[in-house]
Write an enzyme that holds these catalytic residues in place. Structure first.
Site, PDB file in Angstrom:
ATOM      1  CG  ASP A  69      -0.419   0.212   2.522  1.00 55.98           C
ATOM      2  OD1 ASP A  69       0.802  -0.028   2.685  1.00 55.98           O
ATOM      3  OD2 ASP A  69      -1.152   0.598   3.446  1.00 55.98           O
ATOM      4  CD  GLU A  80       0.972  -8.409   5.262  1.00 54.95           C
ATOM      5  OE1 GLU A  80       0.352  -8.230   4.207  1.00 54.95           O
ATOM      6  OE2 GLU A  80       0.540  -8.076   6.382  1.00 54.95           O
ATOM      7  CE1 TYR A 137      -3.243  -3.544  10.460  1.00 55.21           C
ATOM      8  CE2 TYR A 137      -2.388  -5.375   9.173  1.00 55.21           C
ATOM      9  CZ  TYR A 137      -2.203  -4.149   9.780  1.00 55.21           C
ATOM     10  OH  TYR A 137      -0.984  -3.529   9.710  1.00 55.21           O
ATOM     11  CD  GLU A 181       2.227  -4.810   9.082  1.00 52.07           C
ATOM     12  OE1 GLU A 181       1.061  -4.791   8.642  1.00 52.07           O
ATOM     13  OE2 GLU A 181       3.234  -4.750   8.366  1.00 52.07           O
TER      14      GLU A 181
HETATM   15  C1  GCB Z   1      -0.316  -4.933   6.002  1.00 51.91           C
HETATM   16  C2  GCB Z   1       0.975  -4.496   5.397  1.00 51.91           C
HETATM   17  C3  GCB Z   1       1.204  -3.012   5.595  1.00 51.91           C
HETATM   18  C4  GCB Z   1      -0.083  -2.237   5.342  1.00 51.91           C
HETATM   19  C5  GCB Z   1      -1.129  -2.705   6.339  1.00 51.91           C
HETATM   20  C6  GCB Z   1      -2.452  -1.975   6.152  1.00 51.91           C
HETATM   21  O1  GCB Z   1      -0.537  -6.071   6.281  1.00 51.91           O
HETATM   22  O2  GCB Z   1       2.072  -5.224   5.868  1.00 51.91           O
HETATM   23  O3  GCB Z   1       2.209  -2.612   4.719  1.00 51.91           O
HETATM   24  O4  GCB Z   1       0.101  -0.875   5.453  1.00 51.91           O
HETATM   25  O5  GCB Z   1      -1.346  -4.055   6.182  1.00 51.91           O
HETATM   26  O6  GCB Z   1      -2.721  -1.045   6.877  1.00 51.91           O
HETATM   27  O7  GCB Z   1      -3.200  -2.349   5.258  1.00 51.91           O
END
Ligand code: GCB
Length: 604
Positions: A177, A421, A474, A510
């Site tokens: 992104d 990832e 997430y 993350e």
């Molecule tokens: C992820 C990526 C990271 C993104 C994040 C997001 O898994 O590793 O580079 O910025 O998600 O916020 O979508």
């Protein structure tokens, strides 16, 4: 490693450094004809005679400087040029040019000669240019930069044709992104070395009882046949006082430092980040010249087991962030104001660690980390790796060779992240990462390696080759958005599942939620400041329970600050998962994180 050394250019009594940073002439190659400049040999001319140049600051990304949408989204080559003077006295020296980072592909001409080219952003490269220079006169340097990412570059991208109102244009796409900023991103330095010089120094440190152990190897270069080189190595403490009994006269040896000041991370000692200076002098018999290089080093041990990471024999628990090198207008260009502010905020919030997501950060950033005692997970530029091919594999390995060559002596670097990832559910991923891991281990067996994983535990094919398992997840954002009541159990279950499968230490690399500063909602609702705070809180509950299980070694919020992304409807001005805004002010959650990180610090 067969790569020549990449010691950071440092002034000394034998070395001069001259910065070429500043305004450069800048000309864009028409998109659609990216080869024009090469075909017409623009490097052999003043760019200002070729086309209408503008002034572009170096270092900086070029994308956000102007008001041109075309330049922001340009795909292909751009050209930089400037002139400089070289003093006559440099005729006696070797002269090198060093770029901290150019993204992505760089070719460099000095006067009319091609002196080097380099593929890959975020990593330094240099070349000796002594024979291309006019001494006591004016010189010209030209740099062509191409930002195109393909399936064989690191990171990968694709060029697609987009139909537009008046035809069609090449468009760069990529699955990660963060915005693919481009340009000369880090300082450009001219620096001199004597005819024979210290090409590289490699240091490893340890501790036996109360004695610090420093094993070093000095690599000389530029010697002529039959010359007898001599080396003198000495260690100075932070007050510049001799820290060993007497200097040592060998190219490789072991220094013993009684009762050393160890290098400690923040929060584990009242004086974190203690640095010594390894002072290396090289000379040859019957020649009065001496080359001197001073390398800052920290004395520490690093080890790991199937459940912990140990610094100076004490288990460490990391509390920090994934970050980006990203700031307003500058893009990914080195900006010391932002570097300083970021480390102020990291201290304010009580972090002790960060991951250089998703590429190596500048030497200047890592210097600060060494000095302040931050623990660094040092990541190579591989993101979302897919379509595994032999050529990609060799570039990927190269990125680690260049990264380790640059950062091998840094006490702050405690882990190599060999990818973010990757598509580790694919059959080919197993063999591919086996090879990347093996390559990394062969270059540096002293640090553990990890991958920031995104695929499900059961389908993963890469974990067995790693020392530490990191995972990005997430919950309550991409998975079950709005459902903060799903977080705690899912995080615990996943961490346990990784541990059960691989029997290795686990960290969460993350997690987070996009948050629009100033947007408030009670009860919490996605994108509000309340929602971010709740998402983080639910993770904290999971972490506190996991920490009692004895294999969980760190928590890293995504992200430290908001950052720029490619344009898409899921982003508002970019990725807003920062705990700080893009201009480095706290969101509401920052105060909450601060409480936790400081209380974790007191506990340890
Ligand atoms: C992820 C990526 C990271 C993104 C994040 C997001 O898994 O590793 O580079 O910025 O998600 O916020 O979508």
């Amino acid at each position: 490693s067969l790569l020549p050394g990449m010691l950071y250019p440092r002034e000394s009594e034998s070395r001069e450094v001259k910065s070429l940073d500043g305004m450069w002439d800048f000309l864009v190659s028409p998109s659609g004809d990216t080869l024009k400049g090469y075909r017409e040999a623009w490097y052999a001319n003043e760019l200002s005679k070729v086309g209408k140049v503008m002034q572009m600051p170096v270092p900086s990304s070029y994308n956000d400087i102007t008001t041109s949408r075309e330049l922001r989204d340009h795909v292909g080559a751009v050209w930089y040029q400037r002139t400089f003077f070289v003093p006559s006295s440099w005729r006696e020296q070797r002269v090198f040019i060093r770029f901290g980072s150019v993204n992505y592909l760089a070719q460099v001409w000095v006067n009319d000669g091609l002196v080097t080219n380099h593929e890959m952003g975020h990593l330094p490269f240099e070349a000796e240019i002594s024979s291309y220079l006019v001494y006591g006169g004016k010189n010209r340097i030209t740099v062509a930069v191409d930002n195109t990412l393909l399936q064989t570059s690191v990171p990968q991208g694709k060029i697609v044709d987009t139909a537009v109102d008046n035809g069609s244009v090449h468009t760069q796409t990529y699955t990660f992104d963060f915005f693919n900023y481009a340009g000369i991103h880090r300082p450009v330095l001219l620096h001199t070395k004597p005819r024979f010089y210290i090409e590289d120094v490699t240091v490893r440190t340890g501790l036996i009882g109360d004695i610090g152990i420093i094993t070093y190897v000095v690599q000389p270069a530029g010697l002529q046949e039959r010359e007898i080189p001599m080396c003198r190595v000495s260690l100075l403490d932070a007050e510049d006082k001799l820290a060993i009994r007497e200097p040592v006269y060998r190219f490789s040896d072991t220094l013993k430092v009684p009762y050393p000041n160890l290098w400690w991370p923040r929060g584990m000692n009242s004086n974190p980040g203690y640095l010594y200076t390894l002072e290396v002098s090289l000379s040859v018999v019957n020649d009065s010249k001496v080359d001197v290089y001073r390398l800052p080093i920290g004395i520490r041990t690093l080890s790991w087991s199937n459940s912990s990471l140990l610094l100076n024999d004490k288990p460490v628990y990391m509390r920090g962030f994934g970050r980006h090198e990203d700031s307003i207008l500058r893009g990914r260009g080195l900006d010391l104001v932002t570097v300083a502010r970021d480390h102020e905020l990291l201290q304010w919030i009580g972090a002790n660690a960060y991951r250089t997501s998703h590429y190596p950060y500048s030497d200047e950033v890592l210097d600060v980390a060494d000095r302040l005692g931050f623990l660094i997970i040092d990541e190579c530029p591989s993101v979302d790796t897919e379509n595994f091919s032999p050529i990609l594999l060799s570039r990927h390995k190269e990125s680690l060779s260049e990264l380790i060559r640059r950062d091998k002596n840094r006490p702050s670097v405690i882990m190599w992240s060999i990818a973010n990832e990757p598509r580790t559910q694919l059959q080919a991923a197993g063999e591919y990462f086996k090879q990347v891991a093996h390559h990394t281990k062969a270059l540096d067996p002293t640090r553990p390696i990890t991958i920031a994983m995104a695929r499900a535990v059961q389908e993963d094919k890469a974990g067995e080759y790693l020392d530490v398992i990191s995972f990005n997840r997430y919950n309550a954002w991409y998975i079950n958005p709005g459902r903060i009541d799903t977080i705690t159990n899912r995080v615990i279950a996943e961490a346990e599942a990784w541990y059960r499968k691989y029997n290795k230490p686990v960290l969460m690399s993350e997690y987070g939620a996009d948050t629009m500063p100033g947007l408030h909602e009670l009860p919490e609702y996605v994108w509000s400041e309340e929602y971010q705070k709740e998402v983080l809180s639910k993770h904290f509950e999971a972490f506190d329970r996991l920490r009692n299980e004895g294999f969980f070694i760190g928590e890293f919020i995504w992200n430290f600050a908001d950052f720029r992304t490619a344009q898409t409807y899921i982003r508002v001005g970019g990725n807003k998962k920062g705990v700080f805004t893009r201009d480095r002010q706290p969101k509401m959650a920052a105060y909450h994180v601060r409480k936790r990180y400081h209380s974790l610090q007191k506990e340890l």
